[in-house]
Design an enzyme around this catalytic site. Structure first.
Site, PDB file in Angstrom:
ATOM      1  N   CYS A   1       4.757  -6.431  15.657  1.00 19.42           N
ATOM      2  CA  CYS A   1       4.379  -5.567  16.473  1.00 19.42           C
ATOM      3  C   CYS A   1       3.067  -5.831  16.758  1.00 19.42           C
ATOM      4  O   CYS A   1       2.116  -5.923  15.782  1.00 19.42           O
ATOM      5  CB  CYS A   1       4.499  -3.961  16.272  1.00 19.42           C
ATOM      6  SG  CYS A   1       6.162  -3.490  15.770  1.00 19.42           S
TER       7      CYS A   1
ATOM      8  N   CYS B   1       3.124   8.474   1.348  1.00 16.69           N
ATOM      9  CA  CYS B   1       3.486   7.200   2.183  1.00 16.69           C
ATOM     10  C   CYS B   1       3.870   6.155   1.709  1.00 16.69           C
ATOM     11  O   CYS B   1       2.882   5.613   0.841  1.00 16.69           O
ATOM     12  CB  CYS B   1       2.370   7.327   3.289  1.00 16.69           C
ATOM     13  SG  CYS B   1       2.876   5.707   4.400  1.00 16.69           S
TER      14      CYS B   1
ATOM     15  N   CYS C   1       6.114  -7.596   7.202  1.00 18.84           N
ATOM     16  CA  CYS C   1       7.109  -7.097   8.341  1.00 18.84           C
ATOM     17  C   CYS C   1       7.408  -8.332   9.104  1.00 18.84           C
ATOM     18  O   CYS C   1       6.509  -9.156   9.535  1.00 18.84           O
ATOM     19  CB  CYS C   1       6.537  -5.791   8.928  1.00 18.84           C
ATOM     20  SG  CYS C   1       7.669  -5.339   9.833  1.00 18.84           S
TER      21      CYS C   1
ATOM     22  N   GLY D   1       6.128  -2.658   6.092  1.00 14.76           N
ATOM     23  CA  GLY D   1       7.546  -2.934   6.246  1.00 14.76           C
ATOM     24  C   GLY D   1       8.524  -2.049   7.078  1.00 14.76           C
ATOM     25  O   GLY D   1       8.042  -0.994   7.338  1.00 14.76           O
ATOM     26  N   GLU D   2       9.750  -2.861   7.467  1.00 16.47           N
ATOM     27  CA  GLU D   2      10.583  -2.165   8.277  1.00 16.47           C
ATOM     28  C   GLU D   2      11.710  -1.787   7.268  1.00 16.47           C
ATOM     29  O   GLU D   2      12.599  -2.597   6.841  1.00 16.47           O
ATOM     30  CB  GLU D   2      11.229  -3.009   9.268  1.00 16.47           C
ATOM     31  CG  GLU D   2      12.281  -2.732  10.060  1.00 16.47           C
ATOM     32  CD  GLU D   2      12.469  -1.262  10.545  1.00 16.47           C
ATOM     33  OE1 GLU D   2      11.519  -0.952  11.580  1.00 16.47           O
ATOM     34  OE2 GLU D   2      12.981  -0.565  10.172  1.00 16.47           O
TER      35      GLU D   2
ATOM     36  N   GLU E   1       1.014  -1.323   0.053  1.00 16.12           N
ATOM     37  CA  GLU E   1      -0.262  -0.013   0.069  1.00 16.12           C
ATOM     38  C   GLU E   1       0.926   1.359  -0.050  1.00 16.12           C
ATOM     39  O   GLU E   1       2.154   1.177   0.349  1.00 16.12           O
ATOM     40  CB  GLU E   1      -0.906   0.114   1.237  1.00 16.12           C
ATOM     41  CG  GLU E   1      -1.985  -1.102   1.384  1.00 16.12           C
ATOM     42  CD  GLU E   1      -2.512  -1.035   2.805  1.00 16.12           C
ATOM     43  OE1 GLU E   1      -3.011  -2.025   3.004  1.00 16.12           O
ATOM     44  OE2 GLU E   1      -2.632   0.029   3.455  1.00 16.12           O
TER      45      GLU E   1
ATOM     46  N   SER F   1      10.875   5.584   8.828  1.00 17.83           N
ATOM     47  CA  SER F   1      10.424   5.623  10.146  1.00 17.83           C
ATOM     48  C   SER F   1      10.795   3.964  10.534  1.00 17.83           C
ATOM     49  O   SER F   1      10.691   2.959   9.780  1.00 17.83           O
ATOM     50  CB  SER F   1       9.030   5.541  10.349  1.00 17.83           C
ATOM     51  OG  SER F   1       8.526   4.946  11.496  1.00 17.83           O
TER      52      SER F   1
ATOM     53  N   ASN G   1      -5.278   3.442  15.373  1.00 20.26           N
ATOM     54  CA  ASN G   1      -6.142   3.421  14.418  1.00 20.26           C
ATOM     55  C   ASN G   1      -6.550   2.040  14.616  1.00 20.26           C
ATOM     56  O   ASN G   1      -6.149   0.961  14.003  1.00 20.26           O
ATOM     57  CB  ASN G   1      -5.561   3.646  12.912  1.00 20.26           C
ATOM     58  CG  ASN G   1      -6.423   3.946  11.975  1.00 20.26           C
ATOM     59  OD1 ASN G   1      -7.726   3.635  12.085  1.00 20.26           O
ATOM     60  ND2 ASN G   1      -5.847   4.364  10.836  1.00 20.26           N
TER      61      ASN G   1
ATOM     62  N   CYS H   1      -1.546   2.015   7.117  1.00 16.73           N
ATOM     63  CA  CYS H   1      -1.166   1.073   6.047  1.00 16.73           C
ATOM     64  C   CYS H   1      -0.872  -0.211   6.512  1.00 16.73           C
ATOM     65  O   CYS H   1      -0.843  -0.620   7.742  1.00 16.73           O
ATOM     66  CB  CYS H   1       0.487   1.446   5.767  1.00 16.73           C
ATOM     67  SG  CYS H   1       0.539   2.939   4.499  1.00 16.73           S
TER      68      CYS H   1
ATOM     69  N   CYS I   1       0.043  -3.637  14.943  1.00 14.34           N
ATOM     70  CA  CYS I   1      -0.138  -3.278  13.572  1.00 14.34           C
ATOM     71  C   CYS I   1      -0.456  -4.424  12.648  1.00 14.34           C
ATOM     72  O   CYS I   1      -0.248  -5.510  12.849  1.00 14.34           O
ATOM     73  CB  CYS I   1       1.484  -2.860  13.375  1.00 14.34           C
ATOM     74  SG  CYS I   1       2.093  -2.814  11.795  1.00 14.34           S
TER      75      CYS I   1
ATOM     76  N   ASN J   1       6.567   4.177  20.778  1.00 11.73           N
ATOM     77  CA  ASN J   1       5.353   3.661  21.184  1.00 11.73           C
ATOM     78  C   ASN J   1       5.228   3.023  22.522  1.00 11.73           C
ATOM     79  O   ASN J   1       4.189   2.444  23.063  1.00 11.73           O
ATOM     80  CB  ASN J   1       4.966   2.399  20.281  1.00 11.73           C
ATOM     81  CG  ASN J   1       5.003   2.982  18.733  1.00 11.73           C
ATOM     82  OD1 ASN J   1       4.914   3.984  18.600  1.00 11.73           O
ATOM     83  ND2 ASN J   1       5.114   1.877  17.785  1.00 11.73           N
TER      84      ASN J   1
END
Ligand code: SAH
Ligand code: SF4
Length: 366
Positions: free
Chosen positions: A130, A119, A126, A176-177, A106, A208, A307, A350, A133, A233
């Site tokens: 987390c 973005c 990923c 993704g990371e 995305e 990020s 979210n 995302c 996510c 976080n």
């Protein structure tokens, strides 16, 4: 986790044709030289791809026909396909891209008065897991190639008919990371910042990370590099480890030290992203600890109300709590902003749209 550094991207195989979409100006010049052409042809090709946004060899009418035919035969020109574009009421548009192997990621187009922010995704899935996510729930599938990263940008610019002189900000905050895919990320960075291409200034590009200390250190060694955002976080090791497994490898102390030695330019700040999970990470105590963590280096805090999406047991914070935390940080002298996830009505943060497995409506190729 070490094998992740070597996760393949599609063009890594030796037998495949090079994909011009992911080659820098220097690499294109080299390729053309190898075909017996003068090196400046490479510059022409680069400008055609990155500025004119030509997506097929037959559009390169500034090249002689025999050369075009050779390119057609010997060099791939593959951009991702835009599968689905969903406009949100807030003006942003969420896009799903599909690559040659059918994998999808995305990207989001967010217009502002003075610029557009895109973005981008860096991986399919990923590995970081987390717990809050949507992408983290997918696991890792593969890294994106430079062409697939640059392709997200070009596909969105084409779709939105973006004028070349309108400023663009890029944030790697999609799926993704990015620091698990640093080689391809930096190859894409070189293409996107090239003065003869889109010429996006490095300071307008932000990467990020969930906090890969070795990756952050490596990023700091590049003389030209994007800006850094860290997804904090959590303000205690106990809470952070619960929602971000990476904290068991590099804890808050290791992160504070790493960010403290990151070579910042004058006026540059590290963004600290902080997802607010009701009852877990949104206490006033968290706010105080966040302010004190941010004092180790020049930082700006970005509070992100969670979210919500299916399958995870977290809730967004109360509005009053967001304001109270904001005030607490401002009173502590800490620059802070609140990020409202744009495009909430079309799939939120995302990872949520791809994961929801939505079928494309009108496929668009270009
Ligand atoms: N992997 C990188 C970049 C992609 S995630 C990273 O973690 O930093 C981009 C941001 O979205 C991160 O700050 C992450 O904490 C946040 N995020 C992920 N899922 C979210 C959700 N459901 N609600 C709000 N923010 C979320
Ligand atoms: Fe990966 Fe970032 Fe999601 Fe964590 S928050 S699982 S690092 S995409």
């Amino acid at each position: 986790m070490s094998q992740l550094w070597d996760l393949p991207a599609p063009e890594a195989g030796a037998s495949v044709r090079p994909n011009a979409a992911g080659l820098s100006r220097a690499e294109l010049s080299e390729l053309l030289r190898g075909m017996g052409e003068p090196a400046w042809r490479g510059k022409q090709l680069f400008a055609g791809l990155q500025r004119q946004r030509w997506t097929r060899w037959d559009q390169f009418t500034n090249l002689a026909k025999p050369l075009r035919a050779r390119l057609e035969a010997e060099v791939a020109l593959a951009w991702p396909k835009l599968l689905l574009s969903q406009a949100s009421l807030d003006g942003s548009t969420k896009h799903i891209f599909e690559f040659a192997d059918g994998r999808q990621v995305e990207g989001v187009h967010m217009p502002y008065e003075d610029r557009v922010t895109l973005c981008l995704s860096s991986q399919v899935g990923c590995a970081m897991g987390c717990t809050f996510c949507a992408t983290g729930q997918m696991g890792i599938i593969r890294n994106l190639s430079a062409a697939e990263i640059v392709g997200q940008v070009q596909a969105m610019l084409i779709h939105h008919d973006h004028p070349l002189d309108r400023p663009i900000n890029l944030v790697f905050m999609g799926m993704g990371e990015p620091l698990h895919n640093l080689d391809h990320l930096m190859a894409a960075f070189d293409i996107l910042t090239d003065p003869e291409g889109l010429a996006i200034p490095p300071r307008r590009i932000t990467v990020s990370t969930s906090g890969l200390v070795t990756g952050i250190d490596r990023l700091g060694t590049y003389p030209r590099r994007p800006r850094l955002a860290l997804s904090l976080n959590g303000t205690t090791d106990e809470h952070r480890s619960r929602i971000m497994p990476v904290n068991r490898v590099w804890n808050l102390e290791a992160l504070a030290q790493c960010l403290g030695r990151f070579p910042l330019q004058s006026g540059e700040r590290i963004t600290l992203e902080y997802v607010l999970l009701k009852g877990l990470t949104d206490s006033l105590e968290d706010g105080r600890r966040l302010a004190s963590f941010a004092q180790h280096f020049p930082a700006k805090v970005n509070l992100i109300p969670f979210n919500p999406h299916e399958g995870v047991g977290f809730e967004p914070p109360e509005e009053t709590r967001i304001s109270a935390l904001c005030k607490l940080l401002v009173d502590a002298g800490q620059p802070v902003s609140v990020r409202r996830s744009r495009g909430q009505d079309v799939g939120g943060a995302c990872g949520q749209l791809v994961r929801a497995g939505q079928k494309p409506s009108v496929p668009k190729s270009y």
